[in-house]
Design a protein around this motif. Structure first.
Motif, short mmCIF file in Angstrom:
data_model
loop_
_atom_site.label_atom_id
_atom_site.label_comp_id
_atom_site.label_asym_id
_atom_site.label_seq_id
_atom_site.Cartn_x
_atom_site.Cartn_y
_atom_site.Cartn_z
N THR A 134 0.84 -1.19 0.00
CA THR A 134 0.00 0.00 0.00
C THR A 134 0.88 1.25 0.00
O THR A 134 2.00 1.22 0.50
CB THR A 134 -0.92 0.05 1.24
OG1 THR A 134 -0.10 -0.01 2.43
CG2 THR A 134 -1.92 -1.09 1.24
N THR A 135 0.36 2.31 -0.60
CA THR A 135 1.04 3.61 -0.56
C THR A 135 0.03 4.63 -0.11
O THR A 135 -1.12 4.30 0.23
CB THR A 135 1.60 4.00 -1.93
OG1 THR A 135 0.50 4.34 -2.81
CG2 THR A 135 2.41 2.87 -2.55
N THR A 137 -1.60 6.48 -1.87
CA THR A 137 -2.70 6.58 -2.83
C THR A 137 -3.17 5.23 -3.39
O THR A 137 -4.27 5.16 -3.93
CB THR A 137 -2.31 7.47 -4.02
OG1 THR A 137 -1.14 6.93 -4.64
CG2 THR A 137 -2.05 8.90 -3.57
N THR A 138 -2.38 4.18 -3.30
CA THR A 138 -2.71 2.95 -4.02
C THR A 138 -2.62 1.69 -3.16
O THR A 138 -2.03 1.68 -2.08
CB THR A 138 -1.78 2.75 -5.23
OG1 THR A 138 -0.43 2.57 -4.75
CG2 THR A 138 -1.85 3.93 -6.17
N LYS A 139 -3.22 0.63 -3.71
CA LYS A 139 -3.05 -0.74 -3.22
C LYS A 139 -2.55 -1.57 -4.40
O LYS A 139 -3.04 -1.41 -5.52
CB LYS A 139 -4.39 -1.33 -2.73
CG LYS A 139 -5.00 -0.62 -1.56
CD LYS A 139 -6.44 -1.07 -1.34
CE LYS A 139 -6.55 -2.52 -0.95
NZ LYS A 139 -7.96 -2.94 -0.69
N THR A 140 -1.59 -2.45 -4.17
CA THR A 140 -1.07 -3.32 -5.22
C THR A 140 -1.47 -4.76 -4.93
O THR A 140 -1.28 -5.25 -3.81
CB THR A 140 0.47 -3.24 -5.29
OG1 THR A 140 0.84 -1.90 -5.60
CG2 THR A 140 1.00 -4.17 -6.38
N TYR A 141 -2.02 -5.42 -5.96
CA TYR A 141 -2.43 -6.82 -5.83
C TYR A 141 -1.54 -7.71 -6.69
O TYR A 141 -1.11 -7.31 -7.78
CB TYR A 141 -3.87 -7.00 -6.31
CG TYR A 141 -4.92 -6.54 -5.33
CD1 TYR A 141 -5.52 -7.42 -4.45
CD2 TYR A 141 -5.31 -5.20 -5.29
CE1 TYR A 141 -6.48 -7.00 -3.56
CE2 TYR A 141 -6.26 -4.76 -4.39
CZ TYR A 141 -6.85 -5.67 -3.52
OH TYR A 141 -7.79 -5.24 -2.62
N VAL A 247 -5.53 -2.47 6.04
CA VAL A 247 -5.54 -3.34 4.86
C VAL A 247 -4.74 -4.60 5.20
O VAL A 247 -3.60 -4.51 5.68
CB VAL A 247 -4.92 -2.64 3.64
CG1 VAL A 247 -4.94 -3.56 2.42
CG2 VAL A 247 -5.64 -1.34 3.34
N LEU A 248 -5.33 -5.77 4.93
CA LEU A 248 -4.71 -7.04 5.28
C LEU A 248 -4.34 -7.84 4.04
O LEU A 248 -4.86 -7.61 2.95
CB LEU A 248 -5.66 -7.88 6.15
CG LEU A 248 -6.18 -7.24 7.43
CD1 LEU A 248 -7.12 -8.21 8.16
CD2 LEU A 248 -5.04 -6.84 8.34
N ASP A 265 2.25 -9.46 10.73
CA ASP A 265 2.64 -10.01 9.44
C ASP A 265 1.54 -9.92 8.39
O ASP A 265 1.82 -9.95 7.20
CB ASP A 265 3.08 -11.47 9.60
CG ASP A 265 4.41 -11.60 10.34
OD1 ASP A 265 5.14 -10.60 10.40
OD2 ASP A 265 4.70 -12.70 10.84
N ILE A 266 0.29 -9.84 8.83
CA ILE A 266 -0.81 -9.80 7.86
C ILE A 266 -1.26 -8.37 7.57
O ILE A 266 -2.13 -8.16 6.72
CB ILE A 266 -2.01 -10.65 8.31
CG1 ILE A 266 -2.66 -10.04 9.56
CG2 ILE A 266 -1.59 -12.10 8.55
CD1 ILE A 266 -3.97 -10.72 9.94
N VAL A 267 -0.71 -7.40 8.26
CA VAL A 267 -1.08 -6.00 8.04
C VAL A 267 -0.22 -5.42 6.92
O VAL A 267 0.98 -5.24 7.07
CB VAL A 267 -0.92 -5.16 9.32
CG1 VAL A 267 -1.28 -3.70 9.04
CG2 VAL A 267 -1.80 -5.72 10.44
N VAL A 268 -0.86 -5.11 5.79
CA VAL A 268 -0.15 -4.55 4.65
C VAL A 268 -0.21 -3.03 4.68
O VAL A 268 0.71 -2.35 4.20
CB VAL A 268 -0.74 -5.09 3.33
CG1 VAL A 268 0.02 -4.54 2.13
CG2 VAL A 268 -0.74 -6.60 3.32
N GLY A 269 -1.28 -2.48 5.22
CA GLY A 269 -1.42 -1.03 5.29
C GLY A 269 -2.18 -0.61 6.53
O GLY A 269 -3.23 -1.18 6.85
N ASP A 270 -1.63 0.37 7.25
CA ASP A 270 -2.27 0.90 8.46
C ASP A 270 -2.38 2.41 8.29
O ASP A 270 -1.40 3.14 8.41
CB ASP A 270 -1.45 0.54 9.70
CG ASP A 270 -2.05 1.09 11.00
OD1 ASP A 270 -2.93 1.97 10.93
OD2 ASP A 270 -1.62 0.65 12.08
N TYR A 271 -3.60 2.88 7.98
CA TYR A 271 -3.86 4.30 7.84
C TYR A 271 -4.56 4.77 9.11
O TYR A 271 -5.74 4.46 9.33
CB TYR A 271 -4.76 4.57 6.63
CG TYR A 271 -4.20 4.10 5.30
CD1 TYR A 271 -3.48 4.96 4.48
CD2 TYR A 271 -4.41 2.80 4.86
CE1 TYR A 271 -2.98 4.55 3.25
CE2 TYR A 271 -3.92 2.36 3.64
CZ TYR A 271 -3.20 3.24 2.84
OH TYR A 271 -2.71 2.81 1.63
#
Length: 336
Positions: A134-135, A137-141, A247-248, A265-271
Motif C-alpha cells: 500500500t502507498t 494513494t494505491t493498493k497493489t495486488y 488493509v490485510l 505479518d498480515i497488516v499490509v497497510g495501516d492508515y
C-alpha cells in the motif's frame, strides 16, 4: 499461504520416419506469463494469457471476469479445464520462433505456422489474489495462477507433465486505496456498521470491505438515546476518539477486527487518523407494534488527516491529503 508443488516440465521431440513430430515432454518453468495490454484495467479484463519458449507456447484461455482487485478466499477455484470450452490450456509447437506480437496483433501473422497442438483434457484453474503493498494513494495486488490435477497428453496419450500442479504465472495490478477514491471510502457504502464489545465507556464500530476495514472507537455517550435535532454530538479524533483503515493480506473477519493483538505479518497497510471531527446526529423513531422505541445514529467524519504507518525498518510515516468527509454509517440502539 498455499505452497504448490514445483512444476517441472522438459521438452524433447523427435522426427519419426514418416515425418510426424511427437512431443514427449514440455518445460515452461523459466518463462513468464504474458498477455496483450499493459495497464491494470487491461490486465484485469484479460481472458487470454500465454507463455513463450522460442518455437513453443502454452496458452491459457479463461472466462471473462476472473481477475479483480480483491483478495480471494483460500481454496477458491476458477473452473475446470476443457478441451472445447473455457477455461482451456493448449500447448503449441510452431515452425519457427514466436513472440508477443504473434498473439497480440489484430491481424494474425502467416508465419510461423502451428506444427503441433495438444489441449489439456483435465485440471482445475485457481487464481489467488491478495494485497502486497500500500502507498498513500494505491493498493497493489498480485494475482497468481495455478492449475492442479493437470492432464495434458500428446497424440500417443502420453502425459506431458511430471507433476499434477502447474504454477502458470502471476502479475500485479494497482488500484486506488479507500482514502483516494473520488468519493473517499465509498467502497464501504453497502457495508453494515458492526461493533466489538464496549469497554471502559468506549465502543469500537467497524465496517469491512473484502481485505480491509475501517474502525471507529468512540465514547458510548455519543450514542445516547436522545434526539439531537440541529445540534449533533461531536468528538475530536486523536483526543476523544480514534479512526483507522487497516488493509490485510487476507480476508477480513470479525475476530481480526476486534482483536487487541493483530498479527503484524498480515497488516499490509495501516492508515491511522491523527485529526478530524466525529459528528453524530440522532433521531427518535416511532414505537414499533410492541411499543419499543429505537434511535438511529448517523455518524459522519470531517476533515480527517490519515497517516500511513511505515511497516519497514527505518521507513517513514506518510501523511495523506485531508479527507473532507467520510460517511461512516448508521447505528440503531433500543430505548431502555
Amino acid at each position: 499461504m498455499r505452497q504448490l508443488l514445483t512444476f517441472s516440465l522438459l521438452i524433447l521431440f523427435f522426427s519419426c520416419d514418416d515425418g510426424d513430430i511427437q512431443i514427449e515432454e514440455i518445460n515452461f518453468d523459466e518463462t513468464d506469463a504474458q498477455f496483450c495490454g499493459s495497464t491494470s484495467d487491461e490486465k484485469l479484463a484479460t481472458t487470454f494469457l500465454f507463455k513463450i519458449l522460442e518455437d513453443e507456447a502454452l496458452l491459457l484461455t479463461l472466462a471473462a471476469g476472473q481477475f479483480a482487485n480483491a483478495t480471494t478466499a483460500e481454496g477458491s477455484t476458477n473452473g475446470d479445464l476443457s478441451a472445447t470450452g473455457t477455461p482451456s490450456l493448449t500447448y503449441r509447437f510452431f515452425s519457427g520462433t514466436v513472440n508477443k506480437d504473434y498473439f497480440c496483433n489484430e491481424v494474425p501473422a502467416l508465419e510461423p505456422t502451428v506444427v503441433k497442438e495438444n489441449a489439456a483434457t483435465g485440471g482445475t484453474v485457481s487464481i489467488a489474489s491478495n494485497v502486497t503493498q500500500t502507498t498513500e494513494t494505491t493498493k497493489t495486488y498480485i494475482h497468481s495462477i495455478s492449475i492442479t490435477d493437470l492432464s495434458l497428453l500428446n497424440d500417443q496419450e502420453q502425459r506431458l507433465t511430471d507433476l499434477s500442479t502447474l504454477e502458470y504465472g502471476n502479475f500485479t495490478t494497482e488500484t486506488l486505496n479507500s482514502a483516494s477514491l473520488e468519493v473517499p471510502f465509498s467502497n464501504y457504502e453497502a457495508a453494515t456498521v458492526a461493533s466489538c464489545d464496549a469497554s471502559s465507556g468506549q465502543i469500537p464500530l467497524y465496517k469491512t470491505a473484502n481485505d480491509e476495514f475501517i474502525r471507529l472507537t468512540l465514547s458510548t455517550a455519543l450514542l445516547a438515546n436522545a434526539a439531537t435535532g440541529d445540534n449533533p454530538r461531536t468528538a475530536e479524533i486523536g483526543t476523544e476518539a480514534s479512526f483507522t483503515n487497516i488493509v490485510l493480506s487476507e480476508l477480513v473477519t470479525e475476530e481480526l477486527v476486534c482483536s487487541t493483538a493483530m498479527d503484524a505479518d498480515i497488516v499490509v497497510g495501516d492508515y491511522t487518523a491523527t485529526a478530524g471531527t466525529i459528528s453524530v446526529s440522532t433521531i427518535e423513531n416511532a414505537p414499533d407494534s410492541e411499543g419499543v422505541i429505537t434511535f438511529t445514529h448517523t455518524i459522519t467524519l470531517t476533515d480527517v488527516t490519515l497517516v500511513l504507518q511505515s511497516n519497514t525498518e527505518g521507513g517513514s510515516d506518510v501523511t495523506l491529503d485531508v479527507v473532507p468527509n467520510i460517511a461512516f454509517g448508521t447505528v440503531t440502539t433500543i430505548s431502555g
